[in-house]
Every structure is written in structure tokens, then in C-alpha cells.
Design a protein around this motif. Structure first.
Motif, PDB file in Angstrom:
ATOM      1  N   PHE A  19      30.249  39.478  37.931  1.00  0.00           N
ATOM      2  CA  PHE A  19      31.394  39.304  37.037  1.00  0.00           C
ATOM      3  C   PHE A  19      32.762  39.612  37.642  1.00  0.00           C
ATOM      4  O   PHE A  19      33.759  39.037  37.216  1.00  0.00           O
ATOM      5  N   ILE A  20      32.878  40.525  38.573  1.00  0.00           N
ATOM      6  CA  ILE A  20      34.202  40.951  39.032  1.00  0.00           C
ATOM      7  C   ILE A  20      34.461  40.583  40.492  1.00  0.00           C
ATOM      8  O   ILE A  20      35.350  39.790  40.791  1.00  0.00           O
ATOM      9  N   PHE A  21      33.703  41.149  41.422  1.00  0.00           N
ATOM     10  CA  PHE A  21      34.042  40.936  42.826  1.00  0.00           C
ATOM     11  C   PHE A  21      33.700  39.528  43.299  1.00  0.00           C
ATOM     12  O   PHE A  21      34.446  38.940  44.086  1.00  0.00           O
ATOM     13  N   ALA A  22      32.578  38.971  42.857  1.00  0.00           N
ATOM     14  CA  ALA A  22      32.218  37.619  43.300  1.00  0.00           C
ATOM     15  C   ALA A  22      33.287  36.592  42.932  1.00  0.00           C
ATOM     16  O   ALA A  22      33.698  35.794  43.786  1.00  0.00           O
ATOM     17  N   PRO A  23      33.796  36.559  41.675  1.00  0.00           N
ATOM     18  CA  PRO A  23      34.893  35.636  41.375  1.00  0.00           C
ATOM     19  C   PRO A  23      36.156  35.931  42.179  1.00  0.00           C
ATOM     20  O   PRO A  23      36.897  35.013  42.540  1.00  0.00           O
ATOM     21  N   TYR A  24      36.410  37.214  42.461  1.00  0.00           N
ATOM     22  CA  TYR A  24      37.558  37.562  43.315  1.00  0.00           C
ATOM     23  C   TYR A  24      37.375  36.990  44.724  1.00  0.00           C
ATOM     24  O   TYR A  24      38.301  36.412  45.300  1.00  0.00           O
ATOM     25  N   PHE A  25      36.178  37.116  45.265  1.00  0.00           N
ATOM     26  CA  PHE A  25      35.897  36.586  46.593  1.00  0.00           C
ATOM     27  C   PHE A  25      36.062  35.071  46.633  1.00  0.00           C
ATOM     28  O   PHE A  25      36.691  34.525  47.547  1.00  0.00           O
ATOM     29  N   THR A  26      35.481  34.374  45.651  1.00  0.00           N
ATOM     30  CA  THR A  26      35.512  32.906  45.674  1.00  0.00           C
ATOM     31  C   THR A  26      36.855  32.334  45.261  1.00  0.00           C
ATOM     32  O   THR A  26      37.252  31.262  45.733  1.00  0.00           O
ATOM     33  N   GLY A  27      37.579  33.039  44.369  1.00  0.00           N
ATOM     34  CA  GLY A  27      38.825  32.487  43.842  1.00  0.00           C
ATOM     35  C   GLY A  27      40.081  32.965  44.527  1.00  0.00           C
ATOM     36  O   GLY A  27      41.115  32.291  44.475  1.00  0.00           O
ATOM     37  N   VAL A  28      40.042  34.131  45.171  1.00  0.00           N
ATOM     38  CA  VAL A  28      41.242  34.700  45.794  1.00  0.00           C
ATOM     39  C   VAL A  28      41.117  34.738  47.317  1.00  0.00           C
ATOM     40  O   VAL A  28      42.019  34.318  48.035  1.00  0.00           O
ATOM     41  N   ALA A  66      20.267  31.984  40.722  1.00  0.00           N
ATOM     42  CA  ALA A  66      21.511  31.220  40.793  1.00  0.00           C
ATOM     43  C   ALA A  66      22.389  31.479  39.579  1.00  0.00           C
ATOM     44  O   ALA A  66      23.618  31.559  39.692  1.00  0.00           O
ATOM     45  N   VAL A  67      21.787  31.610  38.403  1.00  0.00           N
ATOM     46  CA  VAL A  67      22.554  31.914  37.200  1.00  0.00           C
ATOM     47  C   VAL A  67      23.275  33.254  37.363  1.00  0.00           C
ATOM     48  O   VAL A  67      24.447  33.401  36.998  1.00  0.00           O
ATOM     49  N   ILE A  68      22.565  34.241  37.918  1.00  0.00           N
ATOM     50  CA  ILE A  68      23.170  35.554  38.122  1.00  0.00           C
ATOM     51  C   ILE A  68      24.292  35.476  39.155  1.00  0.00           C
ATOM     52  O   ILE A  68      25.388  36.010  38.948  1.00  0.00           O
ATOM     53  N   ALA A  69      24.020  34.828  40.266  1.00  0.00           N
ATOM     54  CA  ALA A  69      24.966  34.828  41.381  1.00  0.00           C
ATOM     55  C   ALA A  69      26.197  33.966  41.121  1.00  0.00           C
ATOM     56  O   ALA A  69      27.276  34.253  41.648  1.00  0.00           O
ATOM     57  N   PHE A  70      26.044  32.899  40.328  1.00  0.00           N
ATOM     58  CA  PHE A  70      27.134  31.938  40.190  1.00  0.00           C
ATOM     59  C   PHE A  70      27.741  31.877  38.792  1.00  0.00           C
ATOM     60  O   PHE A  70      28.710  31.149  38.583  1.00  0.00           O
ATOM     61  N   GLY A  71      27.196  32.634  37.835  1.00  0.00           N
ATOM     62  CA  GLY A  71      27.698  32.557  36.459  1.00  0.00           C
ATOM     63  C   GLY A  71      29.169  32.906  36.338  1.00  0.00           C
ATOM     64  O   GLY A  71      29.993  32.125  35.846  1.00  0.00           O
ATOM     65  N   ALA A  92      38.531  27.380  45.010  1.00  0.00           N
ATOM     66  CA  ALA A  92      37.329  27.744  44.264  1.00  0.00           C
ATOM     67  C   ALA A  92      36.096  26.984  44.738  1.00  0.00           C
ATOM     68  O   ALA A  92      34.984  27.530  44.751  1.00  0.00           O
ATOM     69  N   THR A  93      36.270  25.719  45.135  1.00  0.00           N
ATOM     70  CA  THR A  93      35.121  24.939  45.593  1.00  0.00           C
ATOM     71  C   THR A  93      34.596  25.476  46.921  1.00  0.00           C
ATOM     72  O   THR A  93      33.385  25.650  47.091  1.00  0.00           O
ATOM     73  N   GLU A  94      35.498  25.752  47.861  1.00  0.00           N
ATOM     74  CA  GLU A  94      35.069  26.351  49.125  1.00  0.00           C
ATOM     75  C   GLU A  94      34.449  27.728  48.879  1.00  0.00           C
ATOM     76  O   GLU A  94      33.459  28.103  49.510  1.00  0.00           O
ATOM     77  N   GLY A  95      35.040  28.477  47.941  1.00  0.00           N
ATOM     78  CA  GLY A  95      34.526  29.791  47.631  1.00  0.00           C
ATOM     79  C   GLY A  95      33.105  29.744  47.096  1.00  0.00           C
ATOM     80  O   GLY A  95      32.256  30.565  47.475  1.00  0.00           O
ATOM     81  N   GLN A  96      32.816  28.766  46.199  1.00  0.00           N
ATOM     82  CA  GLN A  96      31.461  28.634  45.672  1.00  0.00           C
ATOM     83  C   GLN A  96      30.477  28.289  46.782  1.00  0.00           C
ATOM     84  O   GLN A  96      29.351  28.805  46.820  1.00  0.00           O
ATOM     85  N   ALA A  97      30.888  27.439  47.703  1.00  0.00           N
ATOM     86  CA  ALA A  97      30.016  27.095  48.826  1.00  0.00           C
ATOM     87  C   ALA A  97      29.769  28.306  49.728  1.00  0.00           C
ATOM     88  O   ALA A  97      28.627  28.593  50.106  1.00  0.00           O
ATOM     89  N   LEU A  98      30.829  29.054  50.061  1.00  0.00           N
ATOM     90  CA  LEU A  98      30.671  30.247  50.890  1.00  0.00           C
ATOM     91  C   LEU A  98      29.768  31.275  50.225  1.00  0.00           C
ATOM     92  O   LEU A  98      28.923  31.894  50.870  1.00  0.00           O
ATOM     93  N   TRP A  99      29.953  31.447  48.933  1.00  0.00           N
ATOM     94  CA  TRP A  99      29.137  32.403  48.186  1.00  0.00           C
ATOM     95  C   TRP A  99      27.658  31.997  48.245  1.00  0.00           C
ATOM     96  O   TRP A  99      26.784  32.849  48.392  1.00  0.00           O
ATOM     97  N   GLY A 100      27.397  30.720  48.173  1.00  0.00           N
ATOM     98  CA  GLY A 100      26.024  30.240  48.289  1.00  0.00           C
ATOM     99  C   GLY A 100      25.426  30.552  49.643  1.00  0.00           C
ATOM    100  O   GLY A 100      24.273  30.987  49.747  1.00  0.00           O
ATOM    101  N   TYR A 101      26.210  30.387  50.699  1.00  0.00           N
ATOM    102  CA  TYR A 101      25.700  30.650  52.051  1.00  0.00           C
ATOM    103  C   TYR A 101      25.461  32.147  52.269  1.00  0.00           C
ATOM    104  O   TYR A 101      24.490  32.536  52.928  1.00  0.00           O
ATOM    105  N   VAL A 102      26.350  32.997  51.736  1.00  0.00           N
ATOM    106  CA  VAL A 102      26.151  34.448  51.850  1.00  0.00           C
ATOM    107  C   VAL A 102      24.846  34.859  51.181  1.00  0.00           C
ATOM    108  O   VAL A 102      24.038  35.604  51.756  1.00  0.00           O
TER     109      VAL A 102
END
Length: 470
Positions: free
Chosen positions: A43-52, A279-284, A57-67
């Protein structure tokens, strides 16, 4: 009591020997670790990582998937070997201690996740990978303690208690983040541009502080498990001997899976459907933040609401697990999650149900003020209700199916199946997102895993105590 433990054999304590304090202390492990998943990776750090921190946001979602995929690969390869080693050497707690320490190191490093700072993006990627590996591997050994604490007919309730306490702990952690971020909501005045304790909003200090704060929380609340929950007696084997025997036993276990076809089918089903659940947990939170432009405050309140219903669903799921069985509980939960995922994918910032246009979401507008945000919240609540039972009942089902002398091995294989799923789903979401340049198509991958997993689960025969599977 020691004689009874030895008589029970390595890897197994006599059923029912653990005290209530020991059981509660075991459940507090989930409470201690939940901020890692609720605050950091959802809820907090993952959106910060992908969005900031990411370029967009699209690159962030892809990076988050690879991590998530890389961390899952490491855990998937290590967990069955370590589980077999634990069965041979006896105690689980030394393994838990090592991997909890690894988790703490990764969490503390998130304080240096300063956007725009040289090397900060890669430092954050490494820290997220390390803390994920540490948390997930420690869970392998905590899970392996579960069947040693209560009789088979109470596995569902104790597993549900652990998950429920975890969600309550995550809820409190989210409240803390919200108050620190927006102290005026608690009637506390601070200078403009600052959060509580003088933290700078411009440098995203609140988001970065969630890492060290989660580490402190973990240290405080994991102690009861180490102090009061009984461990498996030492089997008299050293580390190298246990490793060699563990690897040999793992090879034989994999070979013997042909003779444990029912257990193997469940592990295969779990591998498939847990792709969707993970995936629901990681990307929600990532998906909602990018779709509606939410910041820390909106995400914090959203997380609190979802977590409240997740805790309710978890406690109810433990009861349902012992009433209708783990298989039925998991199937119902997965169907609910699939329906909610379709609903969420039907929403955009300007439409609901795919084709019904609505006024666009207004930045800085009322909290959940648009129709699409309100509908999205309802679907997210449904996911929250179903999430706990899907996870908890899966964990207790392994305890029902696995031979008593092989709990560590089968929980290792359970972790292998689960963490292998944490490779495939995030990897595919990252690839589909990157290739299609569409976050919606990337998340749609979840549905394939949920429905195929349900189909495989229907073929599993559940054993709910002594006697043959049914």
C-alpha cells in the motif's frame, strides 16, 4: 515432555503439547512481519517506488514485477533445500533468526530511497529484493512449526489466528503511517510542507521511514515467538551433515512425489492459483495509485479499509476452514478474488464497467469522491475478505495432507510452489505491461492463473484428520 518430543521423532512434537501462550506467540510472528507486506510491498512503499522513483507508472509496474520475480526465484530455489535441512537438524528458530535479520537489513536500507539521488533506484531495488527474500524464507520455517503446535483438527483455527493477527498488525501500522503523514487528521498542527516529527514532505521522508519503522516493529513483536513457542528438538546432526542429508532427502522427496499424487496435485494447484493471489498483493496498491493518482494519504486510508475486511475474512476463514475444509474455503475465496479482479479492471479514471463514461477523477478532490473510486473500493474490499482465507486455508491444507515425519519437507515444497508462482506472475505482468504499454493488460494476467488454479484444486482429495483422504 522432552521424552515425548524425542519419541515423536525429528520434525514432530506431540500433538497438542503447545500452550496457549506458545500458540499466541507463534501467531505474533505474522503480526510482526505484516508491515513488510502491508506497508512496504502493497500500500505505501511499492506505489512510491513505482510512481515516484521510477520514470513513470508503466515502467514502475514493470520494474516492480522484475524485482518480485527475482526474489521469488531465490526463495523458490532455497526453500525446499533449507526445509529438508531443518527436518534433519531439528530446530527451525535458528533459520528464522538469520532470515529475519536479513529482512531487517533490507528494511533499514529503504531510508536512503531518495528520488533523484545517484544510485538510489538501484539501492532500493537491492533492498527490496533482500527484504523480500528474508521475509519469505523466514516464513517457510515458521509455517513448518504450525503442525507441531496443535492437533490436525485445529490447524485451520491456529493458521487463521496467525493471518488474522497479521492483518490487525498491518492495520495498526497503516494507521501510524497515516497519522505521521497527515497529523492534522489527529488534531496535531505542523508547519506547512512537513509531516509529524518534522519529516519533509518534499523528500518523501514518510515513505522512506516506513522501512526502518517496519524493522523496529518486527524486532519488538517477533521476540515472543523466539521466547515462548517450542522449537523442534535437535536431531544431533551438524550443519554440513544436515545439508548433505537434506539435499539427498529433497531428491528422494521429489522422486516420491509420484507416490504422493494427491499432495503433488495440490502443490501444482497452489503454484497456479498463488500466481494470481501473489500478484493481487504485490500490484494492488500500485495499480490503484496509478489509475486514480492517489498519494500516501489516499493509499493509507484505502489500505486501512481493505485490511479491516481482510482481518475479518481471515478470522472467518479459519472457522470456515474447520467447518467445510481447506479445499472448499480456498475455492470460494479464489472465485471471489477473480470476480473482484474483473471488476477492478473494468475501471479507469474516466469510466466504469469498461464502457460507461463517468466524470474524471479530480486531483485533490474529495476522498473516494468519484464513482469509479467508490466502485473500485468495493471490489478491493471483496478481495480483502477473500485474501486471508485463500492464504490461511492453503497453509493449513498442507498440514492436513503432509505425512507427519515430512512436515518440513512438504512445507519447503509448499514454499517452493508458492514462491515459484511469485516468479512467473510478476515476470509475465512486467513483460506484458512493458510490451503492450498497458497496465490493465498486465494485471489481466491474474485471471488466467486464478481460474486454472481453481480447476486443478477441484481434483484434490482433502484429508481432514486421521484416515484416508476424501
Amino acid at each position: 515432555m522432552i521424552a515425548e518430543a524425542v519419541a515423536a521423532g525429528p520434525g514432530r512434537l506431540p500433538q497438542g503439547m503447545a500452550s496457549r501462550r506458545a500458540q499466541l506467540s507463534w501467531g505474533l510472528f505474522d503480526w510482526a512481519n505484516q508491515p513488510v507486506f502491508t506497508v512496504i510491498t502493497t500500500f505505501i512503499f511499492a506505489p512510491y517506488f513505482t510512481g515516484v522513483m521510477a520514470a513513470d507508472a508503466t515502467e514502475g509496474q514493470a520494474l516492480w514485477g522484475y524485482v518480485q520475480a527475482f526474489a521469488g526465484l531465490v526463495v523458490a530455489l532455497a526453500s525446499p533445500v533449507l526445509g529438508a535441512m531443518a527436518d534433519r537438524s531439528g530446530p527451525r528458530k535458528p533459520y528464522i533468526l538469520v532470515f529475519q535479520a536479513l529482512t531487517i537489513v533490507g528494511l533499514v536500507a529503504l531510508w536512503w530511497a531518495v528520488p533523484g539521488s545517484p544510485g538510489a533506484l538501484w539501492l532500493t531495488i537491492v533492498a527490496l529484493t533482500v527484504l523480500t527474500i528474508g521475509a519469505e524464507l523466514s516464513i517457510v520455517f515458521n509455517n513448518a512449526l504450525l503442525p507441531t503446535l496443535v492437533p490436525p483438527e485445529r490447524l485451520g483455527r491456529l493458521s487463521g489466528l496467525g493471518w488474522g493477527l497479521g492483518y490487525v498488525g498491518g492495520l495498526i501500522a497503516l494507521f501510524a503511517v497515516l497519522i505521521v503523514s497527515r497529523p492534522e487528521m489527529a488534531g496535531i498542527s505542523v508547519p506547512e510542507g512537513e509531516a509529524l516529527f518534522g519529516l519533509s514532505q518534499a523528500s518523501h521522508a514518510v515513505e522512506r521511514l516506513t522501512g526502518p519503522a517496519s524493522a523496529l516493529w518486527l524486532v519488538l513483536f517477533v521476540l515472543p515467538m523466539f521466547l515462548f513457542t517450542p522449537d523442534v528438538p535437535r536431531a544431533g546432526r551438524g550443519g554440513l551433515r544436515a545439508a548433505a542429508e537434506g539435499l539427498g532427502q529433497l531428491r528422494r522427496t521429489l522422486e516420491k512425489l509420484r507416490g504422493y499424487r494427491n499432495e503433488a496435485l495440490f502443490l501444482a494447484a497452489f503454484f497456479i492459483y498463488n500466481n494470481g493471489v501473489s500478484a493481487v498483493i504485490a500490484f494492488g496498491g500500485v495499480y490503484f495509485a496509478a489509475t486514480f493518482g492517489w498519494g500516501t494519504t489516499q493509499l493509507g486510508i484505502f489500505g486501512i479499509i481493505v485490511t479491516i475486511f481482510a482481518a475479518i475474512g481471515c478470522f472467518a476463514g479459519g472457522w470456515l476452514d474447520d467447518r467445510i475444509g481447506s479445499k472448499g474455503t480456498v475455492a470460494i475465496a479464489l472465485l471471489g478474488m477473480a470476480a473482484a479482479t474483473v471488476g477492478i479492471l473494468s475501471l479507469t479514471a474516466t469510466a466504469v464497467l469498461f464502457f460507461v463514461d463517468t466524470p474524471p477523477v479530480t486531483a485533490g478532490g474529495p476522498l473516494f469522491g468519484s464513482l469509479q473510486e467508490q466502485i473500485g473500493l468495493l471490489f478491493a474490499i471483496l478481495i480483502g475478505i477473500c485474501l486471508g482465507p485463500a492464504q490461511s486455508a492453503s497453509r493449513s491444507m498442507i498440514g492436513r495432507l503432509a505425512p507427519p515425519q515430512m512436515f518440513g519437507e512438504f512445507y519447503g515444497l509448499f514454499a517452493l510452489s508458492g514462491r515459484a508462482s511469485a516468479i512467473l506472475a510478476p515476470l509475465l505482468i512486467g513483460l506484458v505491461t512493458q510490451i503492450s504499454d498497458s497496465r490493465r493488460l498486465g494485471i489481466a494476467v491474474v485471471l488466467v492463473f486464478l481460474f486454472v488454479g481453481i480447476g486443478l484444486l477441484l481434483g484434490v482429495r482433502e484429508r481432514r484428520g486421521p484416515g484416508p483422504a476424501t
